[in-house]
Scaffold this motif. Structure first.
Motif, PDB file in Angstrom:
ATOM      1  N   LEU A  80      -7.522  -0.127  10.287  1.00  0.00           N
ATOM      2  CA  LEU A  80      -7.789  -1.239  11.205  1.00  0.00           C
ATOM      3  C   LEU A  80      -7.473  -2.579  10.548  1.00  0.00           C
ATOM      4  CD1 LEU A  80     -11.122  -0.111  12.904  1.00  0.00           C
ATOM      5  CD2 LEU A  80      -8.889  -0.363  14.004  1.00  0.00           C
ATOM      6  N   LEU A  81      -7.862  -2.732   9.288  1.00  0.00           N
ATOM      7  CA  LEU A  81      -7.581  -3.964   8.564  1.00  0.00           C
ATOM      8  C   LEU A  81      -6.085  -4.180   8.423  1.00  0.00           C
ATOM      9  CD1 LEU A  81      -8.364  -6.413   6.816  1.00  0.00           C
ATOM     10  CD2 LEU A  81      -8.486  -4.834   4.845  1.00  0.00           C
ATOM     11  N   TYR A  82      -5.363  -3.142   7.973  1.00  0.00           N
ATOM     12  CA  TYR A  82      -3.921  -3.269   7.787  1.00  0.00           C
ATOM     13  C   TYR A  82      -3.215  -3.528   9.118  1.00  0.00           C
ATOM     14  CZ  TYR A  82      -5.061  -1.007   3.323  1.00  0.00           C
ATOM     15  OH  TYR A  82      -5.610  -0.696   2.112  1.00  0.00           O
ATOM     16  N   THR A  83      -3.687  -2.894  10.181  1.00  0.00           N
ATOM     17  CA  THR A  83      -3.039  -3.041  11.484  1.00  0.00           C
ATOM     18  C   THR A  83      -3.254  -4.429  12.063  1.00  0.00           C
ATOM     19  OG1 THR A  83      -3.298  -0.664  11.939  1.00  0.00           O
ATOM     20  CG2 THR A  83      -2.898  -2.120  13.821  1.00  0.00           C
ATOM     21  N   VAL A  84      -4.497  -4.899  12.052  1.00  0.00           N
ATOM     22  CA  VAL A  84      -4.803  -6.209  12.637  1.00  0.00           C
ATOM     23  C   VAL A  84      -4.159  -7.327  11.821  1.00  0.00           C
ATOM     24  CG1 VAL A  84      -6.648  -7.836  13.167  1.00  0.00           C
ATOM     25  CG2 VAL A  84      -6.942  -5.408  13.683  1.00  0.00           C
ATOM     26  N   LEU A  85      -4.376  -7.303  10.515  1.00  0.00           N
ATOM     27  CA  LEU A  85      -3.817  -8.353   9.657  1.00  0.00           C
ATOM     28  C   LEU A  85      -2.293  -8.294   9.644  1.00  0.00           C
ATOM     29  CD1 LEU A  85      -4.224 -10.638   7.623  1.00  0.00           C
ATOM     30  CD2 LEU A  85      -4.408  -8.909   5.817  1.00  0.00           C
ATOM     31  N   GLY A  86      -1.748  -7.095   9.499  1.00  0.00           N
ATOM     32  CA  GLY A  86      -0.292  -6.950   9.452  1.00  0.00           C
ATOM     33  C   GLY A  86       0.372  -7.367  10.752  1.00  0.00           C
ATOM     34  N   THR A  87      -0.208  -6.971  11.894  1.00  0.00           N
ATOM     35  CA  THR A  87       0.375  -7.336  13.184  1.00  0.00           C
ATOM     36  C   THR A  87       0.328  -8.837  13.397  1.00  0.00           C
ATOM     37  OG1 THR A  87      -0.279  -5.195  14.123  1.00  0.00           O
ATOM     38  CG2 THR A  87       0.232  -6.965  15.670  1.00  0.00           C
ATOM     39  N   ILE A  89       0.375 -11.208  11.094  1.00  0.00           N
ATOM     40  CA  ILE A  89       1.416 -11.803  10.247  1.00  0.00           C
ATOM     41  C   ILE A  89       2.798 -11.542  10.830  1.00  0.00           C
ATOM     42  CG2 ILE A  89       2.511 -11.674   7.977  1.00  0.00           C
ATOM     43  CD1 ILE A  89      -0.251 -11.099   6.793  1.00  0.00           C
ATOM     44  N   ASN A  90       3.037 -10.311  11.270  1.00  0.00           N
ATOM     45  CA  ASN A  90       4.341  -9.955  11.830  1.00  0.00           C
ATOM     46  C   ASN A  90       4.686 -10.799  13.041  1.00  0.00           C
ATOM     47  OD1 ASN A  90       3.629  -6.486  11.163  1.00  0.00           O
ATOM     48  ND2 ASN A  90       4.792  -7.919   9.917  1.00  0.00           N
ATOM     49  N   VAL A  91       3.758 -10.901  13.982  1.00  0.00           N
ATOM     50  CA  VAL A  91       4.031 -11.626  15.231  1.00  0.00           C
ATOM     51  C   VAL A  91       4.248 -13.108  14.960  1.00  0.00           C
ATOM     52  CG1 VAL A  91       3.059 -12.310  17.453  1.00  0.00           C
ATOM     53  CG2 VAL A  91       2.810  -9.959  16.665  1.00  0.00           C
ATOM     54  N   ILE A  92       3.405 -13.701  14.115  1.00  0.00           N
ATOM     55  CA  ILE A  92       3.535 -15.138  13.824  1.00  0.00           C
ATOM     56  C   ILE A  92       4.877 -15.438  13.161  1.00  0.00           C
ATOM     57  CG2 ILE A  92       2.630 -17.026  12.414  1.00  0.00           C
ATOM     58  CD1 ILE A  92      -0.168 -15.857  12.870  1.00  0.00           C
ATOM     59  N   LEU A  93       5.239 -14.654  12.152  1.00  0.00           N
ATOM     60  CA  LEU A  93       6.498 -14.905  11.446  1.00  0.00           C
ATOM     61  C   LEU A  93       7.710 -14.615  12.321  1.00  0.00           C
ATOM     62  CD1 LEU A  93       5.736 -13.549   7.846  1.00  0.00           C
ATOM     63  CD2 LEU A  93       5.670 -15.902   8.690  1.00  0.00           C
ATOM     64  N   THR A  94       7.607 -13.601  13.172  1.00  0.00           N
ATOM     65  CA  THR A  94       8.720 -13.286  14.070  1.00  0.00           C
ATOM     66  C   THR A  94       8.936 -14.415  15.076  1.00  0.00           C
ATOM     67  OG1 THR A  94       8.261 -10.917  13.841  1.00  0.00           O
ATOM     68  CG2 THR A  94       9.645 -11.579  15.681  1.00  0.00           C
ATOM     69  N   ILE A  95       7.842 -14.970  15.601  1.00  0.00           N
ATOM     70  CA  ILE A  95       7.957 -16.112  16.519  1.00  0.00           C
ATOM     71  C   ILE A  95       8.594 -17.305  15.820  1.00  0.00           C
ATOM     72  CG2 ILE A  95       6.625 -17.831  17.802  1.00  0.00           C
ATOM     73  CD1 ILE A  95       4.596 -15.634  18.420  1.00  0.00           C
ATOM     74  N   PRO A 148       5.544  -6.721   2.600  1.00  0.00           N
ATOM     75  CA  PRO A 148       6.938  -6.288   2.418  1.00  0.00           C
ATOM     76  C   PRO A 148       7.728  -6.120   3.714  1.00  0.00           C
ATOM     77  CG  PRO A 148       5.504  -5.074   0.941  1.00  0.00           C
ATOM     78  CD  PRO A 148       4.613  -5.867   1.847  1.00  0.00           C
ATOM     79  N   GLY A 149       7.093  -5.712   4.784  1.00  0.00           N
ATOM     80  CA  GLY A 149       7.783  -5.585   6.067  1.00  0.00           C
ATOM     81  C   GLY A 149       7.311  -6.620   7.060  1.00  0.00           C
ATOM     82  N   ALA A 150       7.167  -7.858   6.605  1.00  0.00           N
ATOM     83  CA  ALA A 150       6.555  -8.896   7.435  1.00  0.00           C
ATOM     84  C   ALA A 150       7.360  -9.193   8.696  1.00  0.00           C
ATOM     85  CB  ALA A 150       6.370 -10.183   6.625  1.00  0.00           C
ATOM     86  N   ILE A 151       8.692  -9.041   8.629  1.00  0.00           N
ATOM     87  CA  ILE A 151       9.536  -9.280   9.801  1.00  0.00           C
ATOM     88  C   ILE A 151      10.492  -8.107   9.964  1.00  0.00           C
ATOM     89  CG2 ILE A 151      11.313 -10.738  10.840  1.00  0.00           C
ATOM     90  CD1 ILE A 151      10.156 -13.122   9.511  1.00  0.00           C
ATOM     91  N   SER A 152      10.511  -7.545  11.144  1.00  0.00           N
ATOM     92  CA  SER A 152      11.497  -6.523  11.506  1.00  0.00           C
ATOM     93  C   SER A 152      12.687  -7.208  12.157  1.00  0.00           C
ATOM     94  CB  SER A 152      10.877  -5.503  12.463  1.00  0.00           C
ATOM     95  OG  SER A 152      11.879  -4.707  13.069  1.00  0.00           O
ATOM     96  N   ALA A 202       3.954  -7.087  19.577  1.00  0.00           N
ATOM     97  CA  ALA A 202       2.664  -6.769  18.951  1.00  0.00           C
ATOM     98  C   ALA A 202       2.405  -5.268  18.988  1.00  0.00           C
ATOM     99  CB  ALA A 202       1.538  -7.520  19.654  1.00  0.00           C
ATOM    100  N   LEU A 203       2.751  -4.620  20.094  1.00  0.00           N
ATOM    101  CA  LEU A 203       2.558  -3.174  20.197  1.00  0.00           C
ATOM    102  C   LEU A 203       3.458  -2.434  19.222  1.00  0.00           C
ATOM    103  CD1 LEU A 203       1.107  -0.885  21.677  1.00  0.00           C
ATOM    104  CD2 LEU A 203       2.975  -0.891  23.345  1.00  0.00           C
ATOM    105  N   TYR A 204       4.723  -2.853  19.120  1.00  0.00           N
ATOM    106  CA  TYR A 204       5.645  -2.230  18.167  1.00  0.00           C
ATOM    107  C   TYR A 204       5.100  -2.325  16.741  1.00  0.00           C
ATOM    108  CZ  TYR A 204       9.424  -1.862  21.636  1.00  0.00           C
ATOM    109  OH  TYR A 204      10.198  -1.539  22.720  1.00  0.00           O
ATOM    110  N   TYR A 205       4.682  -3.521  16.369  1.00  0.00           N
ATOM    111  CA  TYR A 205       4.188  -3.720  15.006  1.00  0.00           C
ATOM    112  C   TYR A 205       2.889  -2.959  14.761  1.00  0.00           C
ATOM    113  CZ  TYR A 205       7.504  -7.428  13.722  1.00  0.00           C
ATOM    114  OH  TYR A 205       8.630  -8.139  13.386  1.00  0.00           O
ATOM    115  N   SER A 206       1.979  -2.971  15.722  1.00  0.00           N
ATOM    116  CA  SER A 206       0.689  -2.301  15.523  1.00  0.00           C
ATOM    117  C   SER A 206       0.868  -0.792  15.406  1.00  0.00           C
ATOM    118  CB  SER A 206      -0.268  -2.642  16.670  1.00  0.00           C
ATOM    119  OG  SER A 206       0.255  -2.206  17.918  1.00  0.00           O
ATOM    120  N   VAL A 207       1.757  -0.222  16.201  1.00  0.00           N
ATOM    121  CA  VAL A 207       2.022   1.222  16.088  1.00  0.00           C
ATOM    122  C   VAL A 207       2.612   1.544  14.720  1.00  0.00           C
ATOM    123  CG1 VAL A 207       3.438   3.119  16.966  1.00  0.00           C
ATOM    124  CG2 VAL A 207       2.251   1.607  18.560  1.00  0.00           C
TER     125      VAL A 207
END
Length: 295
Positions: A80-87, A89-95, A148-152, A202-207
């Motif tokens: 849960l921690l990795y998913t919430v925090l990682g998602t 970070i991913n969404v913010i940096l992707t935007i 390491p995978g902050a942006i896809s 967000a769904l892609y990153y969270s999965v």
């Protein structure tokens, strides 16, 4: 289908299409039903292969064994921690990357976008990536799981394309004429309009984060930091299955119990994502159609 209102070719095409949809649905759904039924069935019957699509010897013993093990709860919390925090970070940096790249007035935008596309086909590899993570002091930390995978690059392309197709240049010009800054334009105009693509990304990153175990396998060494998927891997593959199967009736009983636990842990690991999807479905359908022909 009303055959009187369509030609024979359209009728048979529609019929074949419906049959294919039903077959594909069954192909996907039946294994899920089998896993769910096996998780609620008597472990001995599961091990003997007597469970198909309906539970037999209904019992919750497999789930009881799973939830009695503290590593499952620890893994759930870590995931849960990795998913919430990682998602996040991913969404913010992707935007922050997709928005400027969607602007036609960005100098050098095509060159930057070309460099990003290049990374989809040529990557540094596992060993150089590990050395970078190690030299940054992130090994065996939560940051090794989320940075390491902050942006896809694929998700970046999807979001950039959505911004280009959805946000007309005239809207941007009128906002700037009214004194709107780039930050205000992104926050108050672009993001509210682009909620569907934000939900999809967000769904892609969270999965991805929820199912990821490979990075944990490489970067994490403390079991207390393992995500749920790595705990699942240990249960299904390694000898740690014995920690769950502690019956006193001999090896056969332990083997039977292990079979039931395998199916129970699969359900436990998959259920959160299955619950999340229906709430995001209406956004997902809109965002997944980015790039389609508009009438």
């Amino acid at each position: 289908m009303n055959r009187s209102k369509m030609s024979d070719a359209d009728f048979w095409f529609g019929l074949i299409l419906y049959v294919l949809i039903v077959l594909i649905t069954l192909f996907v759904l039946l294994p899920l039903i089998n896993v769910l039924s096996s998780s609620f069935s008597a472990p001995s019957l599961v091990a003997q292969g007597k469970i198909m699509f309906w539970p037999k010897g209904l019992t919750l013993s497999s789930y009881q064994k799973v939830f009695e093990n503290p590593s499952v709860w620890t893994g759930y919390g870590n995931t849960l921690l990795y998913t919430v925090l990682g998602t996040a970070i991913n969404v913010i940096l992707t935007i922050l990357a997709a928005y400027p790249l969607s602007r036609s007035d960005l100098k050098g935008g095509k060159l930057i976008f070309g460099v990003l596309i290049f990374t989809m086909y040529f990557q540094g590899g596992m060993i150089p990536t590990y050395l970078v993570v190690k030299n940054l002091g992130m090994v065996n930390t939560v940051w090794a799981m989320v940075l390491p995978g902050a942006i896809s690059t694929f998700n970046l392309i999807v979001m950039r394309t959505y911004f280009i197709n959805t946000m007309p240049k005239e809207l941007q010009e009128s906002a700037f004429i009214d004194g709107c800054s780039n930050t205000r334009y992104l926050w108050s105009i672009v993001l509210p309009i682009c909620k569907p693509i934000l939900a999809v990304i967000a769904l892609y990153y969270s999965v991805y984060h929820w199912n990821d175990f490979f990075q944990a396998l490489i970067y994490l060494s403390e079991p207390s930091k393992y995500p749920l998927q790595l705990v699942l891997r240990d249960i299904l593959i390694s000898s740690k299955i014995d920690d769950f199967a502690t019956l006193d009736n001999g090896f056969t009983d332990r083997l039977f119990q292990a079979e039931g636990i395998k199916y129970a842990i699969i359900v436990v690991a998959s259920l959160p994502m299955l619950i999340l999807y229906p709430f995001m479905q209406r956004f997902f359908v809109k965002g997944a159609l980015v790039g389609s022909v508009k009438g």
